[in-house]
Each structure stands twice: as C-alpha cells, then as structure tokens.
Design a protein around this motif. Structure first.
Motif, PDB file in Angstrom:
ATOM      1  N   UNK A 168      32.998  40.313  56.671  1.00 56.36           N
ATOM      2  CA  UNK A 168      31.841  41.018  55.725  1.00 56.36           C
ATOM      3  C   UNK A 168      32.664  41.879  54.919  1.00 56.36           C
ATOM      4  N   UNK A 169      32.164  42.144  53.338  1.00 54.88           N
ATOM      5  CA  UNK A 169      33.036  42.817  52.488  1.00 54.88           C
ATOM      6  C   UNK A 169      31.725  43.981  51.983  1.00 54.88           C
ATOM      7  N   UNK A 170      32.335  45.291  52.145  1.00 56.95           N
ATOM      8  CA  UNK A 170      31.471  46.175  51.991  1.00 56.95           C
ATOM      9  C   UNK A 170      31.909  47.436  51.173  1.00 56.95           C
ATOM     10  N   UNK A 171      31.526  48.322  50.547  1.00 55.90           N
ATOM     11  CA  UNK A 171      32.152  49.466  49.777  1.00 55.90           C
ATOM     12  C   UNK A 171      31.024  50.043  48.736  1.00 55.90           C
ATOM     13  N   UNK A 172      31.368  50.989  48.088  1.00 57.98           N
ATOM     14  CA  UNK A 172      30.593  51.547  47.357  1.00 57.98           C
ATOM     15  C   UNK A 172      29.953  50.783  46.291  1.00 57.98           C
ATOM     16  N   UNK A 173      28.972  51.356  45.624  1.00 60.37           N
ATOM     17  CA  UNK A 173      28.429  50.344  44.481  1.00 60.37           C
ATOM     18  C   UNK A 173      29.635  50.542  43.516  1.00 60.37           C
ATOM     19  N   UNK A 174      29.714  49.233  42.918  1.00 65.67           N
ATOM     20  CA  UNK A 174      30.757  49.017  41.749  1.00 65.67           C
ATOM     21  C   UNK A 174      32.203  49.031  42.103  1.00 65.67           C
ATOM     22  N   UNK A 175      32.392  49.144  43.432  1.00 64.04           N
ATOM     23  CA  UNK A 175      33.973  48.896  43.679  1.00 64.04           C
ATOM     24  C   UNK A 175      34.792  47.773  43.408  1.00 64.04           C
ATOM     25  N   UNK A 176      33.763  46.832  43.194  1.00 63.34           N
ATOM     26  CA  UNK A 176      34.454  45.445  43.103  1.00 63.34           C
ATOM     27  C   UNK A 176      34.470  44.273  43.918  1.00 63.34           C
ATOM     28  N   UNK A 177      33.247  44.463  44.748  1.00 70.43           N
ATOM     29  CA  UNK A 177      33.261  43.433  45.864  1.00 70.43           C
ATOM     30  C   UNK A 177      33.231  42.044  45.256  1.00 70.43           C
ATOM     31  N   UNK A 178      32.228  41.786  44.398  1.00 69.49           N
ATOM     32  CA  UNK A 178      31.863  40.489  43.905  1.00 69.49           C
ATOM     33  C   UNK A 178      33.340  39.797  43.210  1.00 69.49           C
ATOM     34  N   UNK A 179      34.075  41.070  42.401  1.00 70.11           N
ATOM     35  CA  UNK A 179      35.124  40.353  41.692  1.00 70.11           C
ATOM     36  C   UNK A 179      36.138  40.020  42.665  1.00 70.11           C
ATOM     37  N   UNK A 180      36.368  40.787  43.767  1.00 67.04           N
ATOM     38  CA  UNK A 180      37.328  40.623  44.788  1.00 67.04           C
ATOM     39  C   UNK A 180      36.986  39.084  45.457  1.00 67.04           C
ATOM     40  N   UNK A 230      37.948  46.750  61.375  1.00 64.88           N
ATOM     41  CA  UNK A 230      38.035  46.616  59.797  1.00 64.88           C
ATOM     42  C   UNK A 230      39.299  46.845  59.134  1.00 64.88           C
ATOM     43  N   UNK A 231      39.387  46.226  58.301  1.00 68.13           N
ATOM     44  CA  UNK A 231      40.534  46.261  57.237  1.00 68.13           C
ATOM     45  C   UNK A 231      40.242  47.002  55.942  1.00 68.13           C
ATOM     46  N   UNK A 232      41.053  47.448  55.054  1.00 62.48           N
ATOM     47  CA  UNK A 232      40.761  48.422  53.753  1.00 62.48           C
ATOM     48  C   UNK A 232      41.640  47.486  52.757  1.00 62.48           C
ATOM     49  N   UNK A 233      40.760  47.262  51.667  1.00 64.32           N
ATOM     50  CA  UNK A 233      41.079  46.791  50.470  1.00 64.32           C
ATOM     51  C   UNK A 233      41.319  48.144  49.417  1.00 64.32           C
ATOM     52  N   UNK A 234      42.364  48.238  49.041  1.00 68.85           N
ATOM     53  CA  UNK A 234      42.273  49.321  47.796  1.00 68.85           C
ATOM     54  C   UNK A 234      42.119  48.569  46.201  1.00 68.85           C
ATOM     55  N   UNK A 235      40.909  48.498  45.827  1.00 68.58           N
ATOM     56  CA  UNK A 235      40.707  47.668  44.730  1.00 68.58           C
ATOM     57  C   UNK A 235      41.076  48.446  43.279  1.00 68.58           C
ATOM     58  N   UNK A 236      41.217  47.680  42.223  1.00 66.67           N
ATOM     59  CA  UNK A 236      41.404  48.258  40.998  1.00 66.67           C
ATOM     60  C   UNK A 236      42.924  48.917  41.044  1.00 66.67           C
ATOM     61  N   UNK A 237      43.718  47.938  41.690  1.00 63.05           N
ATOM     62  CA  UNK A 237      45.161  48.865  41.734  1.00 63.05           C
ATOM     63  C   UNK A 237      46.002  48.832  40.570  1.00 63.05           C
ATOM     64  N   UNK A 238      45.511  47.711  39.730  1.00 61.51           N
ATOM     65  CA  UNK A 238      46.320  47.589  38.490  1.00 61.51           C
ATOM     66  C   UNK A 238      45.716  48.891  37.330  1.00 61.51           C
ATOM     67  N   UNK A 239      44.885  49.599  37.716  1.00 65.99           N
ATOM     68  CA  UNK A 239      44.352  50.603  36.899  1.00 65.99           C
ATOM     69  C   UNK A 239      45.150  51.802  37.071  1.00 65.99           C
ATOM     70  N   UNK A 240      46.179  51.850  38.144  1.00 65.30           N
ATOM     71  CA  UNK A 240      46.949  53.285  38.487  1.00 65.30           C
ATOM     72  C   UNK A 240      48.258  53.142  38.099  1.00 65.30           C
ATOM     73  N   UNK A 241      48.945  54.163  37.601  1.00 68.97           N
ATOM     74  CA  UNK A 241      50.186  54.482  37.422  1.00 68.97           C
ATOM     75  C   UNK A 241      50.940  54.546  38.604  1.00 68.97           C
ATOM     76  N   UNK A 242      52.173  54.290  38.716  1.00 67.45           N
ATOM     77  CA  UNK A 242      53.037  54.297  39.911  1.00 67.45           C
ATOM     78  C   UNK A 242      52.974  55.568  40.896  1.00 67.45           C
ATOM     79  N   UNK A 243      53.025  56.693  40.104  1.00 67.24           N
ATOM     80  CA  UNK A 243      52.864  57.908  41.008  1.00 67.24           C
ATOM     81  C   UNK A 243      51.292  58.122  41.663  1.00 67.24           C
TER      82      UNK A 243
END
Length: 192
Positions: free
Chosen positions: A27-39, A137-150
């Motif tokens: 099961x994939x769950x998360x806040x609205x617009x977190x990217x569930x469908x894209x994932x 449960x496991x966690x997926x940090x989405x939109x990882x590419x939008x972050x700088x290294x720090x």
C-alpha cells in the motif's frame, strides 16, 4: 523484484468488494501531492499507469494495480491539503483509516514523504498510526532530485530521527528513477 507486468485492476470508493483472492497488498500512502502516482508509474516503468496531477487530491479512490499477476500495489487517497470540501476530506480519512485497520491482505505500507518537508506533523501521525495498528511500513523520500546536497543530508537525518520503526528508508526521484532498484529490492521482501 522484477516487475514484468503492471496493470490497473480496479478502483473502489469503499471497502465493499475489495479483492478477496488472497494476493498480498503493498500500500502506498502519503500527503496529497507527495508523488504517489508518479512513484507508481516510475516503479512500474509504465507512464500513465496511475493518473497524475499537479492539483492535490487527484486520487480520490482506493486504486488497485495488479503486479506480476501475484500481488497488488494499492494507491490510497492522500491526506492533508487538497482542494476539496471538508466533508470529502473527512470521508477520505475514514476510508484510509478503515482500510489500514481492517485489511488483512496488507503486507506492507509504503509511506511517501516529500523530502523537501520531512518530519511534518501529519506524516509523524501516520507513522504513529501505522505503529499502533501493527502495520510494517517503509518510508520513501520523494522528490529527492529537488534537493541540494546539504538539504539531502538534513532531510535524511530528520526522517531517521522520527521513523525509528520504519523497515527501510529509500531516497527516490520519479524523474530520474534514482532509488528505484533499491525500493524494488525492499518491496520484494514483502511480496510473497
């Protein structure tokens, strides 16, 4: 896990009529617009498998996808902000709660967290709820590419500090596919 087939199976507006064939459900769950469908599209390498939108609250039903003919990926409506009425948001909340509490076929819940906003109250509440229900449960940090290294280091530390019971934490980019193999490897452990 090697995904050889991924097909939309059915959508449900209630718990009535959910599949009873004994297949495990991831099961994939998360806040609205977190990217569930894209994932889901990225994970299954099927553009358009799950409908995506930039408008929060696009997923309004429990959507089942049959994976490799032997398990389901389940896309739940998002929680938190969505451009819908209060009554509809409450209805989604009840549907999500009832599903997680009552559904015996759930093998794993994958909680998607926007890497730009880790540790939000609603995500912490979901982790506590999953713990309370005894759901792995496991966690997926989405939109990882939008972050700088720090920012990546900080996001990872933040989520690790509040997700001690998570079976795994995977950094993921639906755009580049970074993290896909690692996530599939983790999901494989729960697909039997």
């Amino acid at each position: 896990m090697n995904i050889t087939s991924a097909d939309f199976f059915c959508s449900y507006s209630s718990l009535n009529g959910l599949p009873s064939d004994g297949r495990p459900e991831i099961v994939f769950v998360g806040r609205s617009n977190v990217g569930k469908s894209s994932l889901l599209n990225s994970l299954c390498a099927r553009k358009g498998l799950a409908k995506t939108s930039s408008t929060p609250g696009k997923t309004r039903l429990i959507n089942y996808f049959l994976i490799n003919e032997n398990l389901y990926f389940v896309d739940l409506p998002g929680y938190g902000y969505a451009k819908v009425g209060h009554g509809e948001r409450e209805s989604w909340g009840k549907l999500l709660t009832d599903y997680v509490v009552k559904r015996d076929e759930i093998a794993l819940v994958v909680l998607l967290v926007d890497a730009r906003h880790p540790g939000m109250g609603s995500d912490r509440e979901m982790m506590e709820f999953l713990d309370y229900c005894g759901r792995p449960f496991g966690i997926v940090l989405t939109k990882w590419d939008k972050l700088k290294q720090a920012e990546k280091s900080k996001a990872r530390r933040t989520i690790e500090s509040c997700a001690s019971n998570a079976r795994f934490i995977v950094n993921y980019s639906s755009l580049s596919g970074a993290g896909r193999d690692k996530l599939l490897e983790r999901l494989d452990l729960f697909s039997q």
